[in-house]
Design a protein around this motif. Structure first.
Motif, PDB file in Angstrom:
ATOM      1  N   VAL A  93      22.938  -1.501 -10.866  1.00 37.42           N
ATOM      2  CA  VAL A  93      22.830  -0.745  -9.627  1.00 37.42           C
ATOM      3  C   VAL A  93      21.355  -0.410  -9.408  1.00 37.42           C
ATOM      4  O   VAL A  93      20.614  -0.188 -10.377  1.00 37.42           O
ATOM      5  CB  VAL A  93      23.672   0.548  -9.693  1.00 37.42           C
ATOM      6  N   SER A  94      20.926  -0.386  -8.169  1.00 37.07           N
ATOM      7  CA  SER A  94      19.525  -0.105  -7.864  1.00 37.07           C
ATOM      8  C   SER A  94      19.062   1.210  -8.487  1.00 37.07           C
ATOM      9  O   SER A  94      19.825   2.175  -8.558  1.00 37.07           O
ATOM     10  CB  SER A  94      19.313  -0.034  -6.347  1.00 37.07           C
ATOM     11  N   THR A  95      17.809   1.237  -8.926  1.00 37.68           N
ATOM     12  CA  THR A  95      17.196   2.442  -9.466  1.00 37.68           C
ATOM     13  C   THR A  95      16.039   2.849  -8.565  1.00 37.68           C
ATOM     14  O   THR A  95      15.108   2.065  -8.329  1.00 37.68           O
ATOM     15  CB  THR A  95      16.679   2.207 -10.892  1.00 37.68           C
ATOM     16  N   PHE A  96      16.095   4.058  -8.042  1.00 38.64           N
ATOM     17  CA  PHE A  96      15.049   4.597  -7.173  1.00 38.64           C
ATOM     18  C   PHE A  96      13.823   4.944  -8.016  1.00 38.64           C
ATOM     19  O   PHE A  96      13.937   5.543  -9.086  1.00 38.64           O
ATOM     20  CB  PHE A  96      15.580   5.837  -6.455  1.00 38.64           C
ATOM     21  N   VAL A  97      12.635   4.565  -7.517  1.00 35.63           N
ATOM     22  CA  VAL A  97      11.397   4.807  -8.252  1.00 35.63           C
ATOM     23  C   VAL A  97      10.518   5.854  -7.568  1.00 35.63           C
ATOM     24  O   VAL A  97       9.912   6.695  -8.231  1.00 35.63           O
ATOM     25  CB  VAL A  97      10.607   3.495  -8.439  1.00 35.63           C
ATOM     26  N   GLY A  98      10.417   5.803  -6.250  1.00 37.04           N
ATOM     27  CA  GLY A  98       9.579   6.759  -5.545  1.00 37.04           C
ATOM     28  C   GLY A  98       9.598   6.517  -4.049  1.00 37.04           C
ATOM     29  O   GLY A  98      10.112   5.499  -3.571  1.00 37.04           O
ATOM     30  N   ASP A  99       9.045   7.465  -3.279  1.00 41.01           N
ATOM     31  CA  ASP A  99       8.986   7.305  -1.831  1.00 41.01           C
ATOM     32  C   ASP A  99       7.733   7.968  -1.276  1.00 41.01           C
ATOM     33  O   ASP A  99       7.072   8.760  -1.951  1.00 41.01           O
ATOM     34  CB  ASP A  99      10.243   7.877  -1.169  1.00 41.01           C
ATOM     35  N   THR A 100       7.418   7.606  -0.057  1.00 41.22           N
ATOM     36  CA  THR A 100       6.250   8.173   0.614  1.00 41.22           C
ATOM     37  C   THR A 100       6.470   8.135   2.115  1.00 41.22           C
ATOM     38  O   THR A 100       7.349   7.417   2.617  1.00 41.22           O
ATOM     39  CB  THR A 100       4.967   7.383   0.265  1.00 41.22           C
ATOM     40  N   ARG A 101       5.681   8.917   2.846  1.00 44.48           N
ATOM     41  CA  ARG A 101       5.819   8.973   4.296  1.00 44.48           C
ATOM     42  C   ARG A 101       5.200   7.737   4.942  1.00 44.48           C
ATOM     43  O   ARG A 101       4.162   7.252   4.520  1.00 44.48           O
ATOM     44  CB  ARG A 101       5.139  10.245   4.824  1.00 44.48           C
ATOM     45  N   LYS A 149       5.261   6.679  18.070  1.00 49.46           N
ATOM     46  CA  LYS A 149       5.300   7.966  18.749  1.00 49.46           C
ATOM     47  C   LYS A 149       6.603   8.120  19.524  1.00 49.46           C
ATOM     48  O   LYS A 149       7.169   7.147  20.009  1.00 49.46           O
ATOM     49  CB  LYS A 149       4.102   8.107  19.693  1.00 49.46           C
ATOM     50  N   ASP A 150       7.077   9.376  19.630  1.00 57.99           N
ATOM     51  CA  ASP A 150       8.288   9.635  20.386  1.00 57.99           C
ATOM     52  C   ASP A 150       7.946   9.770  21.865  1.00 57.99           C
ATOM     53  O   ASP A 150       6.795   9.562  22.291  1.00 57.99           O
ATOM     54  CB  ASP A 150       8.999  10.887  19.860  1.00 57.99           C
ATOM     55  N   ALA A 151       8.953  10.136  22.681  1.00 52.67           N
ATOM     56  CA  ALA A 151       8.761  10.196  24.128  1.00 52.67           C
ATOM     57  C   ALA A 151       7.702  11.214  24.524  1.00 52.67           C
ATOM     58  O   ALA A 151       7.062  11.084  25.570  1.00 52.67           O
ATOM     59  CB  ALA A 151      10.084  10.521  24.809  1.00 52.67           C
ATOM     60  N   ALA A 152       7.514  12.220  23.671  1.00 50.67           N
ATOM     61  CA  ALA A 152       6.530  13.254  23.975  1.00 50.67           C
ATOM     62  C   ALA A 152       5.138  12.895  23.459  1.00 50.67           C
ATOM     63  O   ALA A 152       4.199  13.696  23.584  1.00 50.67           O
ATOM     64  CB  ALA A 152       6.976  14.585  23.376  1.00 50.67           C
ATOM     65  N   GLY A 153       4.993  11.718  22.871  1.00 44.43           N
ATOM     66  CA  GLY A 153       3.705  11.293  22.363  1.00 44.43           C
ATOM     67  C   GLY A 153       3.393  11.798  20.971  1.00 44.43           C
ATOM     68  O   GLY A 153       2.279  11.605  20.463  1.00 44.43           O
ATOM     69  N   LYS A 154       4.373  12.406  20.310  1.00 41.61           N
ATOM     70  CA  LYS A 154       4.171  12.936  18.967  1.00 41.61           C
ATOM     71  C   LYS A 154       4.462  11.861  17.922  1.00 41.61           C
ATOM     72  O   LYS A 154       5.442  11.130  18.030  1.00 41.61           O
ATOM     73  CB  LYS A 154       5.083  14.139  18.739  1.00 41.61           C
ATOM     74  N   THR A 155       3.592  11.739  16.934  1.00 43.42           N
ATOM     75  CA  THR A 155       3.787  10.741  15.875  1.00 43.42           C
ATOM     76  C   THR A 155       5.060  11.045  15.095  1.00 43.42           C
ATOM     77  O   THR A 155       5.310  12.187  14.702  1.00 43.42           O
ATOM     78  CB  THR A 155       2.594  10.713  14.917  1.00 43.42           C
ATOM     79  N   ARG A 156       5.859  10.010  14.887  1.00 45.30           N
ATOM     80  CA  ARG A 156       7.107  10.157  14.154  1.00 45.30           C
ATOM     81  C   ARG A 156       6.985   9.443  12.811  1.00 45.30           C
ATOM     82  O   ARG A 156       6.361   8.384  12.718  1.00 45.30           O
ATOM     83  CB  ARG A 156       8.278   9.595  14.953  1.00 45.30           C
ATOM     84  N   TYR A 157       7.591  10.029  11.794  1.00 40.60           N
ATOM     85  CA  TYR A 157       7.494   9.484  10.443  1.00 40.60           C
ATOM     86  C   TYR A 157       8.879   9.163   9.881  1.00 40.60           C
ATOM     87  O   TYR A 157       9.889   9.728  10.293  1.00 40.60           O
ATOM     88  CB  TYR A 157       6.804  10.483   9.508  1.00 40.60           C
ATOM     89  N   THR A 158       8.894   8.247   8.937  1.00 37.92           N
ATOM     90  CA  THR A 158      10.089   7.961   8.154  1.00 37.92           C
ATOM     91  C   THR A 158       9.667   7.925   6.689  1.00 37.92           C
ATOM     92  O   THR A 158       8.541   8.301   6.351  1.00 37.92           O
ATOM     93  CB  THR A 158      10.723   6.629   8.588  1.00 37.92           C
ATOM     94  N   ARG A 159      10.557   7.474   5.790  1.00 33.18           N
ATOM     95  CA  ARG A 159      10.234   7.384   4.373  1.00 33.18           C
ATOM     96  C   ARG A 159      10.313   5.930   3.919  1.00 33.18           C
ATOM     97  O   ARG A 159      11.315   5.244   4.167  1.00 33.18           O
ATOM     98  CB  ARG A 159      11.204   8.213   3.524  1.00 33.18           C
ATOM     99  N   ALA A 160       9.264   5.455   3.279  1.00 31.11           N
ATOM    100  CA  ALA A 160       9.298   4.151   2.610  1.00 31.11           C
ATOM    101  C   ALA A 160       9.712   4.395   1.161  1.00 31.11           C
ATOM    102  O   ALA A 160       9.176   5.292   0.507  1.00 31.11           O
ATOM    103  CB  ALA A 160       7.924   3.489   2.661  1.00 31.11           C
ATOM    104  N   MET A 161      10.682   3.649   0.685  1.00 31.06           N
ATOM    105  CA  MET A 161      11.223   3.880  -0.649  1.00 31.06           C
ATOM    106  C   MET A 161      11.062   2.654  -1.541  1.00 31.06           C
ATOM    107  O   MET A 161      11.165   1.512  -1.076  1.00 31.06           O
ATOM    108  CB  MET A 161      12.698   4.272  -0.564  1.00 31.06           C
ATOM    109  N   ALA A 193       0.831  -1.203   0.000  1.00 32.55           N
ATOM    110  CA  ALA A 193       0.000   0.000   0.000  1.00 32.55           C
ATOM    111  C   ALA A 193       0.865   1.252   0.000  1.00 32.55           C
ATOM    112  O   ALA A 193       0.569   2.237  -0.692  1.00 32.55           O
ATOM    113  CB  ALA A 193      -0.928  -0.011   1.211  1.00 32.55           C
ATOM    114  N   LEU A 194       1.954   1.213   0.771  1.00 30.39           N
ATOM    115  CA  LEU A 194       2.884   2.342   0.786  1.00 30.39           C
ATOM    116  C   LEU A 194       3.514   2.538  -0.593  1.00 30.39           C
ATOM    117  O   LEU A 194       3.706   3.663  -1.051  1.00 30.39           O
ATOM    118  CB  LEU A 194       3.977   2.108   1.830  1.00 30.39           C
ATOM    119  N   ALA A 195       3.815   1.430  -1.275  1.00 31.54           N
ATOM    120  CA  ALA A 195       4.432   1.517  -2.600  1.00 31.54           C
ATOM    121  C   ALA A 195       3.499   2.169  -3.612  1.00 31.54           C
ATOM    122  O   ALA A 195       3.925   2.983  -4.440  1.00 31.54           O
ATOM    123  CB  ALA A 195       4.848   0.132  -3.088  1.00 31.54           C
TER     124      ALA A 195
END
Length: 353
Positions: free
Chosen positions: A97-105, A110-122, A23-25
């Protein structure tokens, strides 16, 4: 160089399913029409959640989402390197060599303060080929690896500097070794004979008279994909820089089979000629200093188990050195000592071989 696992600063949480990754892809690549998805990799112990995807046309892709801060940083660096490896540069390489196609959040909790943390799916195009464990490499495969590394080192250095990636001189490579040596000496845990051996190598000017080249910087056996006995792809470019070619070769000294390491170095030298006559000698130094780095990791993290392990490895290395007194690290010398302990240490520290 030793790539040590570091604790993440956010909770890793449960592994993402292959359906979630699919789904992320589709979010990362508009119009991607998937018909199949399957988990890829080693699951919960991996630094990434990964899945292999198939679209309606039969093309295959890999989607990865980091599970630690270390992996997140590595993925960003890898993307920068892949973008620097332009189509023109890639035509000079005898492998894919790998070819990058796209990414999404993607969320990571959540971090210690309860805030949602995000990364990138590639998402990347899938590279075909099979990995061969370090201790299973044969002379034919090692020779192909040697030629693949020589091709990397023959690339023009300008594209690396143009991408603002690190450019290190021979003197800087020497200074980095001296820093490791001095820090290891300060622990008081390195045998004096090894310190003298390493100091002698750093003081031998001929060893450091080399022309810096484009280096991958993070190669291990698991970096290479094989098809019909030859290297078909190279993975992992997050440490791409201009520097000491020996950084890409030292791990070959951990191979087990007779003449396997020699086959790799011979094939490399056949293509590179006299560009770097002392590359194997510096490779031996780097291989031995990997144990010193393992010791430093143990002392830095106050992990007595790692420290004890590193001390035991240093003592075994000392025994090997004493049994090979005719093969010091020096100019025009071709050491035959196999440092298989380095491979064991790297596995313990989490670096895949």
């Amino acid at each position: 160089m030793l790539r040590l696992r570091q604790e993440s600063t956010y909770p890793v949480g449960m592994a993402r399913s292959h359906l979630t990754l699919a789904a992320l892809a589709t979010s990362a690549v508009p119009g991607l029409d998937l018909v199949k998805a399957a988990s890829f990799g080693t699951g919960a112990n991996n630094d990434y959640d990964s899945a292999v995807l198939t679209d309606r046309a039969g093309a295959h892709f890999i989607v990865r989402a980091p599970r630690s801060v270390r992996a997140e940083t590595e993925q960003a660096a890898d993307l920068a390197a892949l973008r620097a490896l332009s189509a023109g540069v890639r035509t000079r390489l005898p492998f894919a060599v790998s070819t990058f196609v796209g990414d999404t959040r993607a969320t990571v909790g959540k971090d210690a303060a309860g805030k949602t943390r995000y990364t990138r799916a590639m998402v990347y195009e899938f590279l075909y080929g099979a990995k061969v464990p370090l201790l299973d490499l044969d002379t034919t495969q090692a020779a192909s690896i040697g030629r693949a590394i020589a091709a990397i080192h023959s690339l023009p250095t300008s594209f690396v500097s143009d991408a603002s990636l690190p450019v290190l001189t021979a003197i800087e490579a020497l200074r980095a070794c001296i820093t490791v040596l001095d820090r290891a000496a300060n622990t008081g845990l390195v045998p004096g004979e090894l310190l003298a051996r390493w100091e002698g190598a750093t003081e031998e000017s001929k060893l450091w008279q080399f022309q810096p080249a484009v280096v991958n910087g993070g190669l291990t056996a698991s970096s290479f994909l094989f098809s019909e006995g030859a290297v078909s792809g190279v993975l992992g470019w997050h440490e791409l820089h201009v520097g000491d070619p020996a950084r890409d070769l030292f791990w070959l000294l951990g191979t087990r089979g007779e003449h396997v390491a020699e086959a790799g170095f011979d094939a490399y030298n056949d293509l590179r000629g006299s560009a770097d006559r002392q590359v194997r000698q510096r490779s031996m130094l780097y291989a031995e200093l990997e144990i010193a780095k393992w010791l430093l990791h143990g002392t830095d993290t106050r992990n007595t188990e790692i420290v004890d392990d590193a001390v035991a490895m240093l003592n075994r290395l000392l025994d090997n050195v004493r049994n090979n007194v005719m093969n010091p690290i020096g100019p025009l010398v071709s050491p035959t000592m196999e440092v298989t302990e380095v491979e064991e240490m790297l596995n313990r520290s989490g670096r895949a071989i």
